[in-house]
Design a protein around this motif. Structure first.
Motif, PDB file in Angstrom:
ATOM      1  N   GLY A 311       0.800  -1.217   0.000  1.00 39.45           N
ATOM      2  CA  GLY A 311       0.000   0.000   0.000  1.00 39.45           C
ATOM      3  C   GLY A 311       0.833   1.268   0.000  1.00 39.45           C
ATOM      4  O   GLY A 311       0.384   2.319  -0.480  1.00 39.45           O
ATOM      5  N   LEU A 312       2.060   1.196   0.523  1.00 38.75           N
ATOM      6  CA  LEU A 312       2.927   2.377   0.532  1.00 38.75           C
ATOM      7  C   LEU A 312       3.205   2.858  -0.890  1.00 38.75           C
ATOM      8  O   LEU A 312       3.369   4.060  -1.124  1.00 38.75           O
ATOM      9  N   LEU A 313       3.258   1.923  -1.839  1.00 39.41           N
ATOM     10  CA  LEU A 313       3.476   2.299  -3.234  1.00 39.41           C
ATOM     11  C   LEU A 313       2.334   3.177  -3.736  1.00 39.41           C
ATOM     12  O   LEU A 313       2.562   4.179  -4.433  1.00 39.41           O
ATOM     13  N   PHE A 314       1.097   2.834  -3.368  1.00 37.44           N
ATOM     14  CA  PHE A 314      -0.045   3.605  -3.849  1.00 37.44           C
ATOM     15  C   PHE A 314      -0.178   4.935  -3.110  1.00 37.44           C
ATOM     16  O   PHE A 314      -0.651   5.925  -3.680  1.00 37.44           O
ATOM     17  N   TRP A 315       0.253   4.986  -1.856  1.00 36.61           N
ATOM     18  CA  TRP A 315       0.348   6.287  -1.191  1.00 36.61           C
ATOM     19  C   TRP A 315       1.323   7.185  -1.955  1.00 36.61           C
ATOM     20  O   TRP A 315       1.089   8.380  -2.136  1.00 36.61           O
ATOM     21  N   TRP A 316       2.421   6.589  -2.407  1.00 39.25           N
ATOM     22  CA  TRP A 316       3.445   7.356  -3.107  1.00 39.25           C
ATOM     23  C   TRP A 316       2.949   7.837  -4.471  1.00 39.25           C
ATOM     24  O   TRP A 316       3.151   8.992  -4.837  1.00 39.25           O
ATOM     25  N   THR A 317       2.289   6.972  -5.245  1.00 30.15           N
ATOM     26  CA  THR A 317       1.773   7.404  -6.545  1.00 30.15           C
ATOM     27  C   THR A 317       0.684   8.458  -6.373  1.00 30.15           C
ATOM     28  O   THR A 317       0.569   9.392  -7.178  1.00 30.15           O
ATOM     29  N   GLY A 318      -0.107   8.319  -5.298  1.00 23.97           N
ATOM     30  CA  GLY A 318      -1.093   9.351  -5.015  1.00 23.97           C
ATOM     31  C   GLY A 318      -0.431  10.686  -4.706  1.00 23.97           C
ATOM     32  O   GLY A 318      -0.896  11.748  -5.143  1.00 23.97           O
ATOM     33  N   ALA A 319       0.680  10.632  -3.955  1.00 21.25           N
ATOM     34  CA  ALA A 319       1.422  11.854  -3.641  1.00 21.25           C
ATOM     35  C   ALA A 319       2.008  12.478  -4.903  1.00 21.25           C
ATOM     36  O   ALA A 319       2.100  13.704  -5.013  1.00 21.25           O
ATOM     37  N   TRP A 320       2.409  11.644  -5.858  1.00 23.14           N
ATOM     38  CA  TRP A 320       2.907  12.156  -7.128  1.00 23.14           C
ATOM     39  C   TRP A 320       1.814  12.983  -7.824  1.00 23.14           C
ATOM     40  O   TRP A 320       2.044  14.105  -8.275  1.00 23.14           O
ATOM     41  N   GLY A 321       0.609  12.415  -7.896  1.00 23.62           N
ATOM     42  CA  GLY A 321      -0.495  13.145  -8.518  1.00 23.62           C
ATOM     43  C   GLY A 321      -0.853  14.404  -7.758  1.00 23.62           C
ATOM     44  O   GLY A 321      -1.090  15.464  -8.353  1.00 23.62           O
ATOM     45  N   ALA A 322      -0.896  14.316  -6.421  1.00 22.55           N
ATOM     46  CA  ALA A 322      -1.229  15.486  -5.610  1.00 22.55           C
ATOM     47  C   ALA A 322      -0.178  16.578  -5.751  1.00 22.55           C
ATOM     48  O   ALA A 322      -0.502  17.775  -5.726  1.00 22.55           O
ATOM     49  N   SER A 323       1.089  16.194  -5.915  1.00 22.63           N
ATOM     50  CA  SER A 323       2.152  17.183  -6.090  1.00 22.63           C
ATOM     51  C   SER A 323       1.999  17.927  -7.410  1.00 22.63           C
ATOM     52  O   SER A 323       2.278  19.130  -7.494  1.00 22.63           O
ATOM     53  N   MET A 324       1.554  17.226  -8.452  1.00 22.76           N
ATOM     54  CA  MET A 324       1.283  17.896  -9.721  1.00 22.76           C
ATOM     55  C   MET A 324       0.203  18.960  -9.540  1.00 22.76           C
ATOM     56  O   MET A 324       0.302  20.072 -10.079  1.00 22.76           O
ATOM     57  N   VAL A 325      -0.813  18.626  -8.758  1.00 24.86           N
ATOM     58  CA  VAL A 325      -1.885  19.587  -8.500  1.00 24.86           C
ATOM     59  C   VAL A 325      -1.384  20.701  -7.587  1.00 24.86           C
ATOM     60  O   VAL A 325      -1.803  21.861  -7.715  1.00 24.86           O
ATOM     61  N   ASP A 326      -0.479  20.384  -6.659  1.00 25.66           N
ATOM     62  CA  ASP A 326       0.105  21.411  -5.797  1.00 25.66           C
ATOM     63  C   ASP A 326       0.768  22.512  -6.616  1.00 25.66           C
ATOM     64  O   ASP A 326       0.624  23.701  -6.324  1.00 25.66           O
ATOM     65  N   VAL A 327       1.519  22.112  -7.630  1.00 27.80           N
ATOM     66  CA  VAL A 327       2.277  23.073  -8.429  1.00 27.80           C
ATOM     67  C   VAL A 327       1.349  24.000  -9.203  1.00 27.80           C
ATOM     68  O   VAL A 327       1.598  25.204  -9.308  1.00 27.80           O
ATOM     69  N   LEU A 328       0.259  23.458  -9.729  1.00 32.66           N
ATOM     70  CA  LEU A 328      -0.597  24.207 -10.651  1.00 32.66           C
ATOM     71  C   LEU A 328      -1.973  24.535 -10.089  1.00 32.66           C
ATOM     72  O   LEU A 328      -2.728  25.284 -10.715  1.00 32.66           O
ATOM     73  N   GLY A 329      -2.306  23.999  -8.923  1.00 38.40           N
ATOM     74  CA  GLY A 329      -3.680  24.057  -8.443  1.00 38.40           C
ATOM     75  C   GLY A 329      -4.230  25.446  -8.198  1.00 38.40           C
ATOM     76  O   GLY A 329      -5.443  25.667  -8.328  1.00 38.40           O
ATOM     77  N   ASN A 330      -3.381  26.415  -7.840  1.00 36.18           N
ATOM     78  CA  ASN A 330      -3.867  27.768  -7.568  1.00 36.18           C
ATOM     79  C   ASN A 330      -4.043  28.596  -8.836  1.00 36.18           C
ATOM     80  O   ASN A 330      -4.692  29.646  -8.808  1.00 36.18           O
ATOM     81  N   ILE A 331      -3.467  28.151  -9.938  1.00 38.93           N
ATOM     82  CA  ILE A 331      -3.434  28.972 -11.150  1.00 38.93           C
ATOM     83  C   ILE A 331      -4.825  29.210 -11.738  1.00 38.93           C
ATOM     84  O   ILE A 331      -5.132  30.342 -12.146  1.00 38.93           O
ATOM     85  N   PRO A 332      -5.723  28.195 -11.819  1.00 37.00           N
ATOM     86  CA  PRO A 332      -7.064  28.494 -12.337  1.00 37.00           C
ATOM     87  C   PRO A 332      -7.760  29.608 -11.559  1.00 37.00           C
ATOM     88  O   PRO A 332      -8.422  30.467 -12.161  1.00 37.00           O
ATOM     89  N   PHE A 333      -7.610  29.613 -10.244  1.00 37.14           N
ATOM     90  CA  PHE A 333      -8.216  30.681  -9.447  1.00 37.14           C
ATOM     91  C   PHE A 333      -7.554  32.022  -9.747  1.00 37.14           C
ATOM     92  O   PHE A 333      -8.233  33.030  -9.984  1.00 37.14           O
ATOM     93  N   MET A 334      -6.235  32.059  -9.748  1.00 39.22           N
ATOM     94  CA  MET A 334      -5.525  33.321  -9.943  1.00 39.22           C
ATOM     95  C   MET A 334      -5.814  33.946 -11.307  1.00 39.22           C
ATOM     96  O   MET A 334      -5.834  35.169 -11.448  1.00 39.22           O
ATOM     97  N   ARG A 335      -6.049  33.103 -12.308  1.00 33.38           N
ATOM     98  CA  ARG A 335      -6.273  33.616 -13.661  1.00 33.38           C
ATOM     99  C   ARG A 335      -7.735  33.925 -13.955  1.00 33.38           C
ATOM    100  O   ARG A 335      -8.029  34.543 -14.987  1.00 33.38           O
ATOM    101  N   THR A 336      -8.650  33.495 -13.099  1.00 34.85           N
ATOM    102  CA  THR A 336     -10.065  33.733 -13.377  1.00 34.85           C
ATOM    103  C   THR A 336     -10.734  34.675 -12.379  1.00 34.85           C
ATOM    104  O   THR A 336     -11.823  35.177 -12.662  1.00 34.85           O
ATOM    105  N   VAL A 337     -10.114  34.933 -11.233  1.00 34.64           N
ATOM    106  CA  VAL A 337     -10.723  35.835 -10.259  1.00 34.64           C
ATOM    107  C   VAL A 337     -10.638  37.270 -10.772  1.00 34.64           C
ATOM    108  O   VAL A 337      -9.663  37.667 -11.421  1.00 34.64           O
ATOM    109  N   LYS A 338     -11.673  38.052 -10.510  1.00 32.02           N
ATOM    110  CA  LYS A 338     -11.684  39.462 -10.916  1.00 32.02           C
ATOM    111  C   LYS A 338     -10.717  40.248 -10.032  1.00 32.02           C
ATOM    112  O   LYS A 338     -10.706  40.072  -8.813  1.00 32.02           O
ATOM    113  N   PRO A 339      -9.907  41.132 -10.621  1.00 35.05           N
ATOM    114  CA  PRO A 339      -8.888  41.855  -9.834  1.00 35.05           C
ATOM    115  C   PRO A 339      -9.459  42.609  -8.641  1.00 35.05           C
ATOM    116  O   PRO A 339      -8.849  42.626  -7.572  1.00 35.05           O
ATOM    117  N   TYR A 340     -10.631  43.225  -8.797  1.00 30.97           N
ATOM    118  CA  TYR A 340     -11.180  44.027  -7.704  1.00 30.97           C
ATOM    119  C   TYR A 340     -11.809  43.171  -6.606  1.00 30.97           C
ATOM    120  O   TYR A 340     -12.244  43.694  -5.577  1.00 30.97           O
TER     121      TYR A 340
END
Length: 398
Positions: A311-340
């Motif tokens: 099971g540790l292997l699948f925890w690790w592969t899950g962490a790989w996927g979550a890390s990809m989202v960590d890097v890019l996850g805030n960008i959709p919000f930052m690019r679509t929120v209204k400046p004001y």
């Protein structure tokens, strides 16, 4: 074509720009939390005696954190942003003391303040990024922050559990406190020194948080952005709380749990490559891949059932996927929120941390009333896959 390996070194060496300063602040704050991340679940499991009790304790802590985060706008009005960030550092210090010395309620309060400190820091840094970083530089800045943060989260859990196992339990908490103090000192150096990286934010009229929620979730892209970050945060909550416990139940020593956390966070070192993939194949598509990998890994843990070494292997592969989202996850919000609306919408968006820490133990507590623990993996794995499907509605320009 992927960037050459030295790109990560180049990012670490860039120390004169705003992105580099924000990345160092993120790493110091991350180290303060990372050094205890492998210890706190073990303390809770040993003191409380069951995973159900651990879930209930974290549920109480999440309620404390959610209350503080939803009142960020009022805090910023009273204290201004520089003092709010400083308050986050003070809460980190106080939480370390409470977790080490507290009883059941003191422990829950300490965990809550620790999460609140992380949330406050996240809101402040996100606002600084949106204020002083160009939109086209968001991906580069976020990948650099994750790269620096990866160093902290790679070393922190291993250092913490090593100190804990070698008869110096308070030393791990002392390292956490010291990192928070250095973070505060560096922040005020940026504010008050010759390097004008961070400047005072303009005061804004506070808005009641409950009036912001309908406005936020009526906006489709903000809603999707929130679910993306919430999904990845739920995985990290599961890993940070139950990963070390999983290793022990699989018959492995406690340092393996800390190593699991470190190896999972080490995926953040690949953030320059993730950014390059996003530039070539669109941020949206990489987010979908990351969420799908994370959700699929959770489902495989469910298939395995009770804790097993595999099971540790699948925890690790899950962490790989979550890390990809960590890097890019805030960008959709930052690019679509209204400046004001940045401050108000960021306050709502940043509740993903508290909601993940609230929803995860709450759902687990409900599931365990009628089903074995491995059903948790099926439920959250399915949720992550549904979020991946929903993310397809984002525009390619994100």
């Amino acid at each position: 074509m992927l960037p050459p390996r030295p790109s990560g070194v180049i990012a670490l060496a860039a120390d004169t720009d705003t992105g580099g300063a924000l990345a160092r602040l993120t790493a110091l704050e991350g180290l303060s939390r990372a050094v205890l991340v492998g210890i706190i679940p073990l303390i809770a499991f040993e003191a409380l005696g069951s995973k159900e009790a651990v879930a209930q304790t974290y549920l109480i802590a999440a309620m404390i954190t959610l209350f503080i985060t939803l009142n960020f706008s009022r805090l910023e009005k009273i204290l201004q942003r520089r003092w709010v960030l400083s308050l986050g550092g003070v809460l980190l210090i106080a939480s370390s003391i409470l977790i080490y010395k507290g009883n059941d309620w003191g422990f829950a309060l300490g965990v809550g303040l620790r999460s609140a400190a992380a949330s406050i820091f996240t809101v402040c840094i996100s606002l600084y990024v949106m204020d002083y970083i160009k939109k086209l530089e968001f991906a580069r800045t976020e990948s650099r922050r994750m790269l620096y943060n990866g160093v902290a989260w790679l070393l922190g859990p291993l250092v913490g559990i090593w100190l804990w196992n070698h008869g110096w339990p308070f030393s791990a908490f002392l390292v956490s406190i010291l990192a928070a103090v250095i973070m505060l000192a560096y922040f005020w150096h940026l504010r008050l020194g010759t390097n004008p990286v961070l400047v005072a934010a303009k005061p804004r009229k506070p808005i009641h948080p409950l009036t912001l929620l309908p406005h936020f979730f009526r906006q489709k892209f903000l809603r999707i952005s929130y679910l993306i970050t919430l999904g990845r945060a739920i995985f990290w909550v599961l890993l940070y709380i139950y990963g070390p416990i999983y290793a022990i139940e699989a018959g492995l020593p406690n340092w393996v749990g800390a190593a699991l956390l470190s190896v999972g966070c080490a995926m953040l070192f690949f953030s320059p490559w993730v950014r390059a993939l996003a530039e070539r194949f669109h941020t949206k598509n990489i987010l979908i891949v990351g969420l799908s990998l994370c959700g699929g890994s959770m489902l495989m843990l469910g298939v395995l059932g009770d804790a097993q070494k595999l099971g540790l292997l699948f925890w690790w592969t899950g962490a790989w996927g979550a890390s990809m989202v960590d890097v890019l996850g805030n960008i959709p919000f930052m690019r679509t929120v209204k400046p004001y609306e940045r401050t108000e919408m960021t306050m709502v968006f940043s509740t993903w941390r508290e909601m993940s820490e609230l929803v995860t133990p709450l759902v687990i507590a409900i599931i365990l009333l009628i089903l074995p623990f491995y059903a948790v993996y099926y439920v959250f794995g399915g949720l992550l896959l549904l979020i991946a499907l929903y993310a397809r509605a984002l525009p390619n320009r994100v």
